[in-house]
Design a protein around this motif. Structure first.
Motif, PDB file in Angstrom:
ATOM      1  N   SER A 170      37.309  34.697  43.771  1.00  9.89           N
ATOM      2  CA  SER A 170      38.510  35.384  43.258  1.00  9.89           C
ATOM      3  C   SER A 170      39.366  35.896  44.403  1.00  9.89           C
ATOM      4  N   ASP A 188      41.534  31.684  37.528  1.00  4.19           N
ATOM      5  CA  ASP A 188      40.322  32.405  37.923  1.00  4.19           C
ATOM      6  C   ASP A 188      39.389  32.541  36.723  1.00  4.19           C
ATOM      7  N   GLU A 189      38.396  31.691  36.647  1.00  7.35           N
ATOM      8  CA  GLU A 189      37.429  31.670  35.547  1.00  7.35           C
ATOM      9  C   GLU A 189      38.105  31.800  34.187  1.00  7.35           C
TER      10      GLU A 189
HETATM   11 MG    MG Z   1      35.470  36.087  40.571  1.00  2.93          MG
END
Ligand code: MG
Ligand code: ADP
Length: 364
Positions: A41, A161-162
């Motif tokens: 991240s 991000d995910e």
């Molecule tokens: Mg992360």
């Protein structure tokens, strides 16, 4: 398109990223995988300056973005980000969530913004929700709105991000389908994800992050099937297998079953294979059960890329006889033998290993 050189990031004493240099080219889809806490991240957030890099440079189309602070809002339009937690404005309708950016930041006239936004909602399958509010949508729908909102800014690259980590398992695929479609259409993307099958078939390149950097990068075949470096190997093996230790006859069968099912779901095994694995695990444990007062059993379920088959490995300490070779016509042993393509049994002083290779389920 993006060129990162000697990028590092520390939080106080903690060095998260050290000396990362890499490039992402136009039209590339880069998946970023790795254990949690390895800075995935942080890396994305540094790219669009949501975090201030401690050192290094980031060039976009030749322009050093760290030296052109005034352009940060513009940078974030060109390199827009989709978050795990959607970040929609709850007091705005779905359509207003999409039109806000283009009207405020790009001075688009509201009519045009609305008609373009409707097109994007159609693209993600949510045109009929245009006048609903985010709270009235499922998680998967919210994330699709967030993707459409991101597209409304006409980014040249999207950072994810995910994007599916906050979703119910049943909603993961609708979001992945939208991202797959963007990939087909040639959108440049960097995607942090735990969905390995998705990463494997959507990406042109995979970054495995560990030890403060891009520990290994390569085409998906290399990273997932033939990783070169030790930590990548260990990671890929870990995510492709399930292990549990049983040390008493009173093991929790339901708990183990649930974990095995979770593993199968993550690997997107078809239902028929899933059923076989559950049956296998249950029968095996039953066979071993009488011995478990005095022995411990490590059970591993793993997919072998080499043979393209599922393997179950039972390691016992101390060594136990091969439970499939009991001659009393035990039904469980018979079922297991029938379902196995190959059985190997090894025994030495302190332990025994039984390895079963599953016959692939026949398609009906
Ligand atoms: Mg992360
Ligand atoms: P990943 O996304 O790979 O799980 P992160 O980039 O979120 O990893 O975090 C990497 C490390 O940096 C973690 O140890 C995390 O605690 C730390 N970290 C992330 N953001 C901050 C912050 N704003 N302040 C302090 N530490 C942070």
């Amino acid at each position: 398109m993006i060129k990162v050189e000697h990028l590092s990031k520390t939080f106080g004493e903690l060095t998260v990223l050290k000396d990362i240099s890499t490039e992402i080219k136009k039209g590339e889809v880069v998946s970023i995988i790795g254990p949690s806490g390895t800075g995935k991240s942080t890396f994305l957030r540094c790219l669009n300056l949501l975090e201030e890099p401690t050192n290094g440079s980031i060039h976009i189309d030749g322009v050093n973005v760290l030296e052109n602070r005034a352009d940060i809002p513009k940078l974030r339009q060109r390199m827009n980000m989709v978050f795990q937690s959607f970040n929609l404005f709850s007091h705005l309708s779905v359509l207003e969530n999409l039109t806000l950016g283009p009207i405020k930041l790009r001075a688009m006239n509201p009519k045009e913004a609305a008609s373009r936004s409707m097109e994007l909602l159609r693209l993600v399958g949510l045109a009929e929700k245009a006048n609903n509010y985010p709270d009235e949508l499922s998680g998967g729908q919210k994330q699709r709105v967030a993707i459409a909102r991101c597209l409304a800014m006409e980014p040249e690259i999207i950072l994810f991000d995910e994007p599916t980590s906050a979703l119910d398992p049943t909603m993961v695929s609708e979001v992945l389908s939208v991202i797959r479609r963007l990939a087909r259409e040639g959108m440049t993307m960097a995607i942090v994800t735990h969905e390995m099958d998705f990463a494997r078939d959507v990406s042109s390149r995979v970054f495995y992050m560990d030890e403060g950097g891009i520990y290994e990068e390569g085409p998906p075949q290399q990273i997932f099937e033939n990783p070169l470096r030790p930590r990548t190997k260990a990671f890929i093996h870990r995510i492709r297998s399930y292990t549990t230790r049983v040390q008493s006859p009173d093991y929790d069968l339901y708990g183990i079953n649930a974990e095995v099912e979770g593993f199968c779901e993550k690997q997107m095994f078809p239902a028929s294979l899933r059923q076989n694995i559950l049956l296998f695990v249950e029968e095996l444990l039953t066979l071993y059960r009488p011995h478990l007062t005095a022995a411990q059993l490590d059970l591993t379920v793993a997919f072998s890329e080499k043979s393209d088959r599922l393997q179950l490995v039972c390691e016992t300490q101390p060594a136990l006889p091969n439970p499939l070779e009991n001659e009393d016509g035990d039904l469980g042993a018979m079922i297991l033998r029938n379902m196995s393509e190959r059985v190997t049994y090894l025994r030495d002083a302190g332990k025994s290993t039984l390895e079963l290779t599953l016959r692939p389920p026949t398609d009906q």
